[in-house]
Every structure is written in C-alpha cells, then in structure tokens.
Design a protein around this motif. Structure first.
Motif, PDB file in Angstrom:
ATOM      1  N   ASP A  30      51.334 -80.237  50.127  1.00  0.00           N
ATOM      2  CA  ASP A  30      52.558 -80.737  49.485  1.00  0.00           C
ATOM      3  C   ASP A  30      52.761 -80.066  48.127  1.00  0.00           C
ATOM      4  O   ASP A  30      53.887 -79.720  47.754  1.00  0.00           O
ATOM      5  CB  ASP A  30      52.486 -82.253  49.305  1.00  0.00           C
ATOM      6  N   LEU A  31      51.674 -79.885  47.383  1.00  0.00           N
ATOM      7  CA  LEU A  31      51.759 -79.213  46.097  1.00  0.00           C
ATOM      8  C   LEU A  31      52.219 -77.766  46.271  1.00  0.00           C
ATOM      9  O   LEU A  31      53.047 -77.268  45.491  1.00  0.00           O
ATOM     10  CB  LEU A  31      50.396 -79.250  45.406  1.00  0.00           C
ATOM     11  N   ALA A  32      51.700 -77.090  47.304  1.00  0.00           N
ATOM     12  CA  ALA A  32      52.110 -75.709  47.567  1.00  0.00           C
ATOM     13  C   ALA A  32      53.586 -75.634  47.942  1.00  0.00           C
ATOM     14  O   ALA A  32      54.311 -74.750  47.471  1.00  0.00           O
ATOM     15  CB  ALA A  32      51.247 -75.114  48.679  1.00  0.00           C
ATOM     16  N   VAL A  33      54.044 -76.545  48.800  1.00  0.00           N
ATOM     17  CA  VAL A  33      55.456 -76.556  49.197  1.00  0.00           C
ATOM     18  C   VAL A  33      56.347 -76.728  47.970  1.00  0.00           C
ATOM     19  O   VAL A  33      57.374 -76.046  47.820  1.00  0.00           O
ATOM     20  CB  VAL A  33      55.709 -77.667  50.234  1.00  0.00           C
ATOM     21  N   ASP A  34      55.960 -77.617  47.081  1.00  0.00           N
ATOM     22  CA  ASP A  34      56.749 -77.842  45.867  1.00  0.00           C
ATOM     23  C   ASP A  34      56.713 -76.624  44.952  1.00  0.00           C
ATOM     24  O   ASP A  34      57.733 -76.248  44.365  1.00  0.00           O
ATOM     25  CB  ASP A  34      56.225 -79.069  45.114  1.00  0.00           C
ATOM     26  N   ASN A  35      55.536 -76.009  44.832  1.00  0.00           N
ATOM     27  CA  ASN A  35      55.359 -74.931  43.859  1.00  0.00           C
ATOM     28  C   ASN A  35      55.907 -73.596  44.359  1.00  0.00           C
ATOM     29  O   ASN A  35      56.487 -72.840  43.579  1.00  0.00           O
ATOM     30  CB  ASN A  35      53.872 -74.794  43.513  1.00  0.00           C
TER      31      ASN A  35
END
Length: 296
Positions: A109-114
C-alpha cells in the motif's frame, strides 16, 4: 514498430539507516541475509551501468517487474519512487510489484501511494490490479503476485478475483487487436514452481492465458534469464524472465545483470517480434548483446 524494454529485480542499494526497532519478524532475517550475502552480489554500480545502456536504446516503453526494494522500509520505498522518476516519465514506464515490495503487511500500500502513476493504469471494478497501459498497438497488462510472507518464504499469490479481471481485460484487448504483454513478478510456468518461492495460483493464471491468449508474459523473481512457454488460446505463449538488474558478476546463484529489448510490429494479420538480451557476461567488463531471437 514499438520497442519494449524489460528490467527486473533492482534491489536498490545500499540499505538506508536501519534502526533496531525496524528489525522485527521477517525484516530481521532479511537484514541478516543482506548483510551476510546479498550486499556483495547486488550493487548500485552494476545497476547504474545497465540502466544507462538500456536508456540509450530509447525504448518506447519500459516494463519493471518488481523487487525495487529489499526490506520495504519506508525510506527504501521513497528512494525507489525517486529512482523511477530518474528512469523516465510514468507514461512510458509500468511497474508490477514483487515480493520484496510487499515484504511486510502494509508495504505494498505504501508503494502504491508513493510510486503513483508508475503503478496505475486502466482498471476494472476500481481495483488496483491488473492495470493496462496502451502504446500504439501494444497493451501492457500489469498483474500483482506480491503478498507479505513469513520468514524464509518468497512465494507469490494470484487469486480468482484478479484472474477474472485479467480474463476480461485480455478478451477486450484481444478483440481490439492489441499485442498483449502480461507482467507478473513470479513466474507462472510449472517448471519454475517451488514451495518456498513459487506462485500460489499459477494454475489459475495459466488457465486465463489458455482461455483468452496473450502474446508475451514477462516476469522476474528468479534472478535468471529464462524462456519457457505456456498454452494460449491460439498458440503457445512465451514466458520470459530476466536476470536481476543489480546482479554483480561473480555471484554464486544469479546470472549477471541483464535486460531484454523487444521490437514489435504489426505484419498483415499477425505480428513480428524479436528479442535482444543485453547485459554482462560472467567474464569481461562490457555490456554486450548476448542473444537475439525471433519470438513471432
């Protein structure tokens, strides 16, 4: 003619500053593995030289099939986002995530956001994966097999709901006459399955390809160059893996760093597609064209 570059398993180094509180669960074993072994086999200099060579090809589009990071620490994820910006504009690059990008719960989820638009495209049902990017006659379909796993496991997962969306996408794109390239981090062919690092749901994935067809499947994960085939709707579908882009010469397990370049062109009612593999040899310091072959 459209050119498509394929690169994978960057494992961007070095690790950022790691606090003792970060080393919980799987990150502890991953950190020890990195310090004891991987930091000497995956390095920035190798990756930098390979990417510079790849960029000289001026490909129309670049597929990155996962494992941009190592422990999925927030600082790593942020650095990978900056690295993608240096690689090129998001409208010419698509990422499918790897198991290291989903190393612990919440990391993906952090990667998708970033990583933003590098992990986005046309979707169905409002779900993130699969997503589609279209460039001329080329359609890139990015799937996700990335899930957090317990220590000592690097398996992926491909489930029925994602399979149903992939099935629909391939049907639509096939009816529209696109050259369909499916990206997935873990290899889906039976020859490369293993209880510790294989793809759970590989039969589901292959069933979709057999029912709807595709022109290429590209993957990473194994850190090896490989060519296999799986059944398709009208013909066998090539499944092509590429060595880790940061893999230094002299490693004990991995092939030296490489990337693939595909040249794709519509010819009458069919396709012409050739693949060239560029990278390091086990001996010598130059990046060379190691292989050229006709796919279609």
């Amino acid at each position: 003619m459209i050119t498509l570059a394929h690169i994978s398993d960057l494992h961007l180094a070095p690790l950022p500053q790691v606090a003792f509180s970060d080393l919980v669960g799987k990150r502890l074993t991953g950190y020890l593995n990195w310090k004891l072994k991987r930091h000497g086999e995956l390095n920035t200099e190798t990756l930098t030289r390979l990417v510079a060579h790849m960029r000289e090809q001026n490909a129309d589009f670049t597929a990155v099939t996962g494992d941009l990071v190592n422990l999925a620490l927030p600082a790593e994820v942020e650095r990978a986002g900056e690295w993608l910006k240096l690689l090129g504009e998001s409208d010419r690059i698509a990422v499918c995530p790897g198991n290291h990008d989903a190393y612990v719960p919440g990391a993906l989820d952090l990667a998708v956001d970033n990583w933003g638009d590098y992990l986005k495209g046309e979707t169905l049902e409002g779900e993130t994966f699969p997503f589609v990017r279209r460039v001329g006659d080329l359609a890139i379909v990015s799937c996700s097999s990335a899930v957090p796993t317990p220590p000592f496991l690097a398996v992926g997962k491909f489930e029925e709901k994602q399979a149903a969306r992939l099935d629909r996408m391939l049907q639509i794109l096939g009816d529209a006459g696109y050259f369909r390239v499916v990206l997935i981090h873990h290899p889906p062919n039976a020859e490369l399955q293993h209880p510790s690092f294989g793809l759970k749901g590989h039969r589901i994935f292959r069933k979709v390809i057999a029912n709807r067809g595709a022109e290429l499947v590209l993957h990473g994960h194994t850190h090896r160059s490989s060519i296999h085939h799986i059944p398709g709707k009208d013909h066998e579908v090539p499944v092509i893996g590429v060595a880790a882009a940061s893999s230094a010469q002299g490693g004990t397990l991995d092939d030296p760093a490489r990337y693939n370049l595909f040249r794709i062109e519509k010819v009458g009612n069919g396709w012409s597609c050739t693949m060239r593999e560029y990278g390091f040899q086990r001996i010598g310091t130059d990046i060379v064209m190691r292989m050229q072959m006709r796919i279609y």
